[in-house]
Design a protein around this motif. Structure first.
Motif, PDB file in Angstrom:
ATOM      1  N   SER A 162      43.532 -15.157   7.800  1.00 46.37           N
ATOM      2  CA  SER A 162      43.022 -16.418   8.341  1.00 46.37           C
ATOM      3  C   SER A 162      41.618 -16.704   7.826  1.00 46.37           C
ATOM      4  CB  SER A 162      43.022 -16.360   9.869  1.00 46.37           C
ATOM      5  OG  SER A 162      42.117 -15.396  10.323  1.00 46.37           O
ATOM      6  N   LEU A 163      40.848 -15.641   7.534  1.00 48.63           N
ATOM      7  CA  LEU A 163      39.500 -15.868   6.999  1.00 48.63           C
ATOM      8  C   LEU A 163      39.571 -16.451   5.596  1.00 48.63           C
ATOM      9  CD1 LEU A 163      37.461 -12.758   8.162  1.00 48.63           C
ATOM     10  CD2 LEU A 163      37.659 -14.997   9.189  1.00 48.63           C
ATOM     11  N   GLU A 165      42.031 -18.207   4.392  1.00 46.77           N
ATOM     12  CA  GLU A 165      42.513 -19.588   4.500  1.00 46.77           C
ATOM     13  C   GLU A 165      41.384 -20.523   4.888  1.00 46.77           C
ATOM     14  OE1 GLU A 165      45.796 -19.672   7.178  1.00 46.77           O
ATOM     15  OE2 GLU A 165      47.201 -19.401   5.513  1.00 46.77           O
ATOM     16  N   ALA A 166      40.567 -20.077   5.860  1.00 41.29           N
ATOM     17  CA  ALA A 166      39.465 -20.927   6.299  1.00 41.29           C
ATOM     18  C   ALA A 166      38.549 -21.236   5.131  1.00 41.29           C
ATOM     19  CB  ALA A 166      38.684 -20.246   7.418  1.00 41.29           C
ATOM     20  N   SER A 167      38.274 -20.236   4.316  1.00 43.85           N
ATOM     21  CA  SER A 167      37.380 -20.442   3.192  1.00 43.85           C
ATOM     22  C   SER A 167      38.000 -21.370   2.148  1.00 43.85           C
ATOM     23  CB  SER A 167      37.025 -19.098   2.575  1.00 43.85           C
ATOM     24  OG  SER A 167      36.254 -19.277   1.422  1.00 43.85           O
ATOM     25  N   PHE A 168      39.275 -21.134   1.841  1.00 46.82           N
ATOM     26  CA  PHE A 168      39.937 -22.014   0.870  1.00 46.82           C
ATOM     27  C   PHE A 168      39.979 -23.455   1.381  1.00 46.82           C
ATOM     28  CE2 PHE A 168      42.220 -18.111  -0.742  1.00 46.82           C
ATOM     29  CZ  PHE A 168      41.543 -18.100  -1.940  1.00 46.82           C
ATOM     30  N   THR A 177      35.410 -17.087  -2.255  1.00 46.19           N
ATOM     31  CA  THR A 177      36.027 -16.548  -1.055  1.00 46.19           C
ATOM     32  C   THR A 177      35.933 -15.022  -1.037  1.00 46.19           C
ATOM     33  OG1 THR A 177      37.542 -18.398  -1.032  1.00 46.19           O
ATOM     34  CG2 THR A 177      38.183 -16.478   0.240  1.00 46.19           C
ATOM     35  N   VAL A 181      33.177 -14.013   1.646  1.00 50.35           N
ATOM     36  CA  VAL A 181      33.862 -13.813   2.920  1.00 50.35           C
ATOM     37  C   VAL A 181      34.604 -12.475   2.974  1.00 50.35           C
ATOM     38  CG1 VAL A 181      35.634 -14.675   4.463  1.00 50.35           C
ATOM     39  CG2 VAL A 181      34.097 -16.269   3.341  1.00 50.35           C
ATOM     40  N   ALA A 185      33.403  -8.979   4.867  1.00 53.05           N
ATOM     41  CA  ALA A 185      34.168  -8.601   6.055  1.00 53.05           C
ATOM     42  C   ALA A 185      34.757  -7.204   5.898  1.00 53.05           C
ATOM     43  CB  ALA A 185      35.274  -9.616   6.312  1.00 53.05           C
TER      44      ALA A 185
ATOM     45  N   MET B  52      47.445 -26.067   0.981  1.00 47.53           N
ATOM     46  CA  MET B  52      47.317 -24.671   1.404  1.00 47.53           C
ATOM     47  C   MET B  52      48.585 -23.896   1.050  1.00 47.53           C
ATOM     48  SD  MET B  52      44.360 -24.041   2.467  1.00 47.53           S
ATOM     49  CE  MET B  52      44.189 -22.581   3.480  1.00 47.53           C
ATOM     50  N   ARG B  82      40.333 -30.151  -1.148  1.00 48.43           N
ATOM     51  CA  ARG B  82      40.083 -29.456   0.113  1.00 48.43           C
ATOM     52  C   ARG B  82      38.728 -29.827   0.696  1.00 48.43           C
ATOM     53  NH1 ARG B  82      42.621 -23.884  -2.017  1.00 48.43           N
ATOM     54  NH2 ARG B  82      44.809 -24.487  -1.822  1.00 48.43           N
ATOM     55  N   PHE B  89      42.409 -24.429  12.046  1.00 45.65           N
ATOM     56  CA  PHE B  89      43.620 -23.629  12.175  1.00 45.65           C
ATOM     57  C   PHE B  89      43.993 -23.379  13.636  1.00 45.65           C
ATOM     58  CE2 PHE B  89      41.857 -22.948   8.081  1.00 45.65           C
ATOM     59  CZ  PHE B  89      42.937 -22.820   7.232  1.00 45.65           C
ATOM     60  N   ASN B  93      39.214 -19.038  13.627  1.00 42.79           N
ATOM     61  CA  ASN B  93      38.996 -17.986  12.637  1.00 42.79           C
ATOM     62  C   ASN B  93      37.596 -18.041  12.051  1.00 42.79           C
ATOM     63  OD1 ASN B  93      39.413 -20.375  11.309  1.00 42.79           O
ATOM     64  ND2 ASN B  93      40.856 -19.575   9.815  1.00 42.79           N
ATOM     65  N   PHE B  95      34.214 -16.812  10.424  1.00 44.93           N
ATOM     66  CA  PHE B  95      33.891 -15.662   9.562  1.00 44.93           C
ATOM     67  C   PHE B  95      33.040 -14.690  10.361  1.00 44.93           C
ATOM     68  CE2 PHE B  95      33.869 -19.184   6.253  1.00 44.93           C
ATOM     69  CZ  PHE B  95      35.163 -18.926   5.851  1.00 44.93           C
ATOM     70  N   PRO B  96      33.125 -13.397  10.028  1.00 50.04           N
ATOM     71  CA  PRO B  96      32.265 -12.429  10.725  1.00 50.04           C
ATOM     72  C   PRO B  96      30.815 -12.543  10.258  1.00 50.04           C
ATOM     73  CG  PRO B  96      33.654 -11.307   9.124  1.00 50.04           C
ATOM     74  CD  PRO B  96      34.066 -12.745   9.121  1.00 50.04           C
ATOM     75  N   TYR B 105      28.309 -22.192   5.394  1.00 48.44           N
ATOM     76  CA  TYR B 105      29.128 -21.624   4.318  1.00 48.44           C
ATOM     77  C   TYR B 105      29.647 -22.700   3.362  1.00 48.44           C
ATOM     78  CZ  TYR B 105      33.014 -19.246   2.019  1.00 48.44           C
ATOM     79  OH  TYR B 105      33.872 -18.728   1.089  1.00 48.44           O
ATOM     80  N   ARG B 158      32.328 -26.261  11.215  1.00 50.57           N
ATOM     81  CA  ARG B 158      32.338 -25.719   9.860  1.00 50.57           C
ATOM     82  C   ARG B 158      33.083 -26.670   8.920  1.00 50.57           C
ATOM     83  NH1 ARG B 158      35.115 -20.004   9.540  1.00 50.57           N
ATOM     84  NH2 ARG B 158      36.971 -21.299   9.721  1.00 50.57           N
TER      85      ARG B 158
END
Lengths: 295, 249, 297
Positions: A162-163, A165-168, A177, A181, A185, B52, B82, B89, B93, B95-96, B105, B158
């Protein structure tokens, strides 16, 4: 009620085995530290060894071990991480990926003495460097690369998709990515892995006998000329490590206190490895907590 | 002019056809809700709009999807696309990283380095996502220390930080509690003034509350679509009626 | 949007891919060159020194310093096989038992005590094991069983300790990854824990346990210094557990430094290294074949 009785007996058996192993380990460690206790002092750790007389230390060997470790990590971590990234993020199922995987497995089960001989042929003889720190570092790199690759691949694969995907979805490229990311991580896993492999590198001897060599010139720490044989910055000097020294003292030690020296050196080596192990656990825990935002 | 036009869109996962001849238009500054039973293709469909699905091995797509009149599979670079079509989502989600770094970001990867500009974008996006007041004092804490609802609004912030034109939301409230859900729904109402929003939801009431248009999917087919009122109260297709009445009890 | 930035970003994306790809390719290159270089030296025993493969593999005469060198490697091959197999016979049951303890008997103690202990066992360098063997085990054997103490038995015991953690951790991973459902199914039928372990879990984990044992065997075969320090290094096939002996790795360790490159003696040592390489590759292939039979993978 036979089944119940067998179950009891089995349970007792498993406890006995586990208890025995733990007790055995504790007595092993205790014995090594106890035997080496008189040598765990600064003068033993820093003074040079003596030939044919008592009272020598392990200073140069300890220093060589650390320097060799650092250089090996500098070479092998980026390459291993790169290969791990490739395997986790780019590799598609197919013959080529299979060949890489087989290579990693073959390398990681390679007997270290064979790696040492390969190093002797390629890094010592063919390069003309002779027994040297660099040759040793490259031999250790061969040993460490498959481990590093696996550690990074596993750590990267465990990053939730999911991380990614979020970045893409934000329009990041694949490389952005990965570097911004995914790898950050995966860092706790990667770092813990590096430290654990560092312990292994630190204790390795068989691959070094015929690469870094079994002698160590006296080091002069004020000599910073990298081409001088006594300079600690000279990467092409022979560099016997602590682990190699333990082996050598046993097989051809001529000092009257060879036994005590080996005891002391073993205790130092063991302590170093234990420290790596504990440090890895601690760091893993800290990084994990920071990642998950617990305080 | 329509914001998005979908023409004869087919999608295959290997041999399995997951979307069948989809035709659909999306008006600018509107909210379109995609409803239907699970496995009906609504999530698959929403993912074709920002490509995606490209990330999944073995997906084949035919037909056209036009964004502002341009074919996103032929004429638009996927990264450009994109940026224009953001996505939120199902599960939050973040990021850490810190709250700040999460929002920054997107702008950063698109080349914005200037600290002041970044600060402005972060503040503006968090405000637009109705999260600013709750996190302004802990911008540099880990995003994972936020609650689930806050995390989802962070993910929206974000997305906003990249200044998209369309926002795709794939069941954005399914992992949240009712109060957080309500906050996100209010946010959607607010966001549609600036953005075009497409939201997948399994919750009929939610579709009724937030959307202007509704599209009903069943087994990979788009059964019917139109203004939400019409689809809900005056459906043309028997299957739509069954689904909606069945759901409402 | 800044066009130049976009172009730079695309280029960076390509470059990154190229870099990680080359790292991966480097691994293949490394394996190939390892085989190539070791083989190029190792084969000269047969090509340059014209020693028949049969003599090398099946003759027990190791007199490489003679005028007409005899390089029968049988004592070393037999030595390696004996010491490794007996070591595994000890460590496999212990290793699998401790894996079961960790996963099935007491998860808490397993995680808190046994798992860290196993990790420390792995971490102890082989020279330290060798040194312990030399300073504790060898005198002990000599005192209680007779002989010099430097013996097959000492080698077996040292290797048993060294291979144990490998077997434990790989078996534990396998057993842990078995689906919960099969445990529940067994307990639901009224089976005791021991019955579940014996009749359900161990059979289901068999491929993994076999893999663990082969990995342990591979480690035993390739270990050099710890063994070399305790087995006495006599180039003969031992007739009892208490006699000194040699292994492939120990003879390489001992003699590589004392021989001159290019001589028949030196070449014979390289042939032994090649043999080791082939055996370790064979173990890898074996593991792949066993792994493919796994039921729950």
């Amino acid at each position: 009620m036979k089944a119940k009785l067998y179950d009891k007996i089995a349970t007792i058996y498993f406890y006995v085995v586990a208890g025995f192993l733990v007790a055995f380990l504790i007595s092993l460690i205790g014995y090594i530290l106890y035997q080496g206790r008189t040598r765990l002092n600064l003068s033993f750790l820093t003074s040079p060894p003596k030939f044919m007389e008592a009272g020598g230390g392990i200073g140069p060997q300890l220093f060589n071990s650390i320097e060799l470790l650092v250089i090996t990590l500098i070479i092998s971590v980026p390459i291993g991480l790169g290969a791990g990234i490739y395997m986790a993020e780019y590799a598609r199922p197919g013959l080529f990926t299979e060949v890489i995987r087989l290579s990693v497995e073959t390398l990681s089960s390679m007997p270290s003495i064979v790696v040492g001989l390969f190093g002797l042929l390629v890094f010592v003889t063919m390069t003309g460097w002779g027994y040297s720190l660099m040759a040793g570092a490259l031999a250790l790199t061969v040993l460490n690369l498959p481990v590093m690759t696996r550690v990074s691949e596993d750590a990267i694969k465990s990053v939730p998709s999911s991380l990614r995907e979020a970045s893409f979805a934000l329009g990041a490229t694949k490389w952005q990515t990965i570097t911004k990311v995914v790898v950050p991580a995966a860092m706790p896993g990667i770092l813990t892995g590096i430290i654990l492999t560092a312990g292994r590198i630190f204790g390795e001897a068989a691959a070094l006998l015929y690469t870094a060599g079994m002698s160590s010139p006296a080091l002069n720490f004020s000599n910073l000329n990298p081409s001088s044989p006594t300079s600690p910055l000279n990467l092409f000097r022979p560099a016997e490590t602590l682990a190699v020294y333990i082996w050598k003292v046993n097989s051809e030690g001529l000092a009257p206190d060879a036994r005590q020296i080996a005891d002391g050196a073993s205790a130092v080596l063991l302590l170093a490895v234990l420290t790596f192990n504990l440090f890895a656990r601690w760091l893993g825990g800290v990084l994990y907590r920071r990642m998950t935002g617990e305080r | 002019m329509k914001k998005i036009e979908v023409r004869d869109l087919d999608l295959f996962y290997g041999e399995v056809q997951a979307l069948k001849k989809i035709n659909l238009d999306v008006e600018p500054n509107s909210v379109l809700a995609l409803i239907g039973p699970s496995g009906c293709g609504k999530s698959t469909f929403i993912r074709t709009l920002n490509r995606m699905n490209d990330l999944i091995e073995g997906v084949k797509i035919s037909g056209t999807v036009l964004l502002d009149g341009k074919d996103i599979y032929k004429e638009v670079d996927v990264i450009e696309l994109r940026k224009k079509v953001g996505m939120v989502f199902q599960k939050p989600n973040p990021f850490p990283m810190t709250v700040y770094d999460n929002v920054a970001y997107g702008p950063r990867i698109h080349g914005i380095r200037d600290k002041r500009t970044l600060n402005e974008i972060v503040e503006k996006s968090l405000k637009a996502a109705a999260l600013w007041d709750e996190v302004k004092d802990r911008l540099h804490h880990s995003a994972l220390s936020l609650s689930g609802g806050q995390q989802q609004r962070l993910c929206i912030a974000r997305t906003l930080a990249v200044e998209p034109e369309v926002i795709l939301m794939d069941e954005p409230t399914s992992a949240l509690d009712p109060i957080s859900t309500m906050k996100i729904e209010e946010l959607i109402e607010e966001l549609k003034k600036k953005y075009t929003i497409i939201i997948v939801t399994h919750n009929m009431q939610q579709a009724g509350r937030v959307s202007d248009y509704t599209a009903f999917f069943l087994n990979g087919e788009l059964v019917e679509w139109g203004p939400t009122d019409q689809v809900f109260y005056n459906p043309k297709d028997k299957r739509t009626e069954d689904y909606i009445t069945g759901r409402f009890g | 949007m800044d066009k130049r930035y976009e172009v730079a970003r695309k280029r960076q994306d390509m470059l990154g891919k190229v870099i990680v790809f080359s790292s991966a390719v480097l691994l293949i290159v490394l394996v190939i060159s390892l085989f190539y270089f070791v083989a190029s030296k190792g084969l000269s025993t047969f090509i340059v020194n014209k020693i028949p493969l049969k003599e090398f593999l099946f003759s027990a005469e190791w007199r490489p310093d003679r005028e007409v060198p005899q390089v029968g490697a049988l004592p070393f091959i037999v030595g390696s096989v004996l010491v490794s197999i007996f070591a595994i016979l000890i460590s496999a049951p212990l290793g699998v038992s401790s894996a079961i303890f960790m996963v099935e008997i007491s998860k808490k103690m397993g995680q808190k005590i046994l798992q860290p202990a196993i990790e420390i066992f792995v971490g102890i360098p082989s020279v330290v094991y060798g040194w312990l063997g030399l300073s504790v085990l060898v005198p002990f054997i000599s005192k209680h069983f007779g002989g010099l103490g430097f013996s097959l038995l000492a080698g077996i015991l040292v290797l048993a300790i060294m291979t144990l953690p490998t077997i434990t951790s790989v078996s534990a991973d396998t057993i842990r990854s078995l689906p919960v459902e099969i445990r529940e199914a067994s307990y639901a039928l009224g089976a005791t824990r021991w019955q579940t372990i014996r009749h359900v879990l161990i059979p289901a984990a068999k491929p993994g346990i076999l893999t663990a044992i082969i990995l342990g065997l591979a480690r035993a075969f390739g270990e050099a210094l710890a063994v070399q320090m305790v087995i006495g290094n006599r180039p003969v096939i031992p007739k009892s557990f208490l006699e000194p002996m040699s292994t492939i790795t120990s003879i390489i360790t001992m003699e590589m430094g004392n021989t001159v490159m290019g001589t028949a003696w030196n070449n014979a040592l390289w042939s032994l290294a090649l043999l080791l390489l082939i055996i370790s590759f064979f173990f890898i292939i074996l593991i792949r074949l066993v792994g493919r039979r796994g039921m729950y993978r």
